[in-house]
Motif scaffolding. Sequence first.
Motif, PDB file in Angstrom:
ATOM      1  N   LEU A  40     -13.138   5.307  36.585  1.00  0.00           N
ATOM      2  CA  LEU A  40     -14.345   4.868  35.887  1.00  0.00           C
ATOM      3  C   LEU A  40     -15.591   5.273  36.667  1.00  0.00           C
ATOM      4  O   LEU A  40     -16.575   5.748  36.088  1.00  0.00           O
ATOM      5  N   ARG A  41     -15.568   5.111  37.980  1.00  0.00           N
ATOM      6  CA  ARG A  41     -16.719   5.495  38.796  1.00  0.00           C
ATOM      7  C   ARG A  41     -16.990   6.999  38.685  1.00  0.00           C
ATOM      8  O   ARG A  41     -18.145   7.422  38.539  1.00  0.00           O
ATOM      9  N   ASP A  42     -15.941   7.803  38.745  1.00  0.00           N
ATOM     10  CA  ASP A  42     -16.125   9.251  38.650  1.00  0.00           C
ATOM     11  C   ASP A  42     -16.659   9.654  37.273  1.00  0.00           C
ATOM     12  O   ASP A  42     -17.375  10.646  37.146  1.00  0.00           O
ATOM     13  N   PHE A  43     -16.309   8.894  36.240  1.00  0.00           N
ATOM     14  CA  PHE A  43     -16.803   9.177  34.888  1.00  0.00           C
ATOM     15  C   PHE A  43     -18.282   8.817  34.770  1.00  0.00           C
ATOM     16  O   PHE A  43     -19.077   9.584  34.201  1.00  0.00           O
ATOM     17  N   LEU A  44     -18.670   7.657  35.301  1.00  0.00           N
ATOM     18  CA  LEU A  44     -20.049   7.185  35.169  1.00  0.00           C
ATOM     19  C   LEU A  44     -20.998   7.889  36.132  1.00  0.00           C
ATOM     20  O   LEU A  44     -22.176   8.078  35.830  1.00  0.00           O
TER      21      LEU A  44
END
Length: 257
Positions: free
Chosen positions: A128-132
């Motif tokens: 999720l962090r890499d996506f956001l």
Amino acid sequence: METWWRQHPGANIGVPTGAPSGMVVVDVDVHGPVDGFHAFSRAHRAGLVDGWQFLVSTPSGGMHACYPATPGEVQRSWQASRAGVDFRGDGGYVVVPPSEVSTGGAAVGYRVRQINTGPSSMLDSDRLRDFLDPRPTPRRSASPDVARQADVTRLAAWVAARGEGERNRGLFWAACRLAENDVPASDALDVLSAAASDAGLGEREITATVRSAYRTAHSRTRDSSTTSEQASSPLATDGWFARDTTGARSPSRARGL
């Protein structure tokens, strides 16, 4: 505990997130021009935030999406400030209903917005962090030296853009990348100091973070070489901007820093 509550009947309730409570939280913020619901909706369409157990409305107009923590896995808290989304895992906490805060002279409470009556699932917080907040990706070039210089420049620009709560971790990750690619520590300080200073870090903290990153990267390299003499390097396996998988490992001592 009962005595404490009798003395402070209006106190709010804070719950530690991560392993202590078995719960992690995606904190959707709404502050000024930043509306985290847009980013949360994008993540939902990508299938990254399904499986929450319950949703809580927060006094700022935001939302807490609560998920079961992943057993046996460290899920550290992080911030994606430009997206308006924070993650509360190990080392974090959240305020829970029926707590209240004063906003504009009126008491506004945390309230349960929705409960999921279906199955819940664990959250891949790193994904999720890499996506956001995607990390830089290398550009291909006919000249390795030109490509390397371009990547270092983009890495420094990425560090400079880190917001509060992301700055130290971002600097550490970037310094690890330089260490893994055999950039001398003094050169890494030259490259990253101005960028980290622009992000709001002080000189002493910058120096300590870069040195810690180099100790960690060198220790990991030694551990890998003793396991297998033919083990491939992080550069060879994952590329220049590989995802940091060191997690909460403590850096061991290394000479030269």
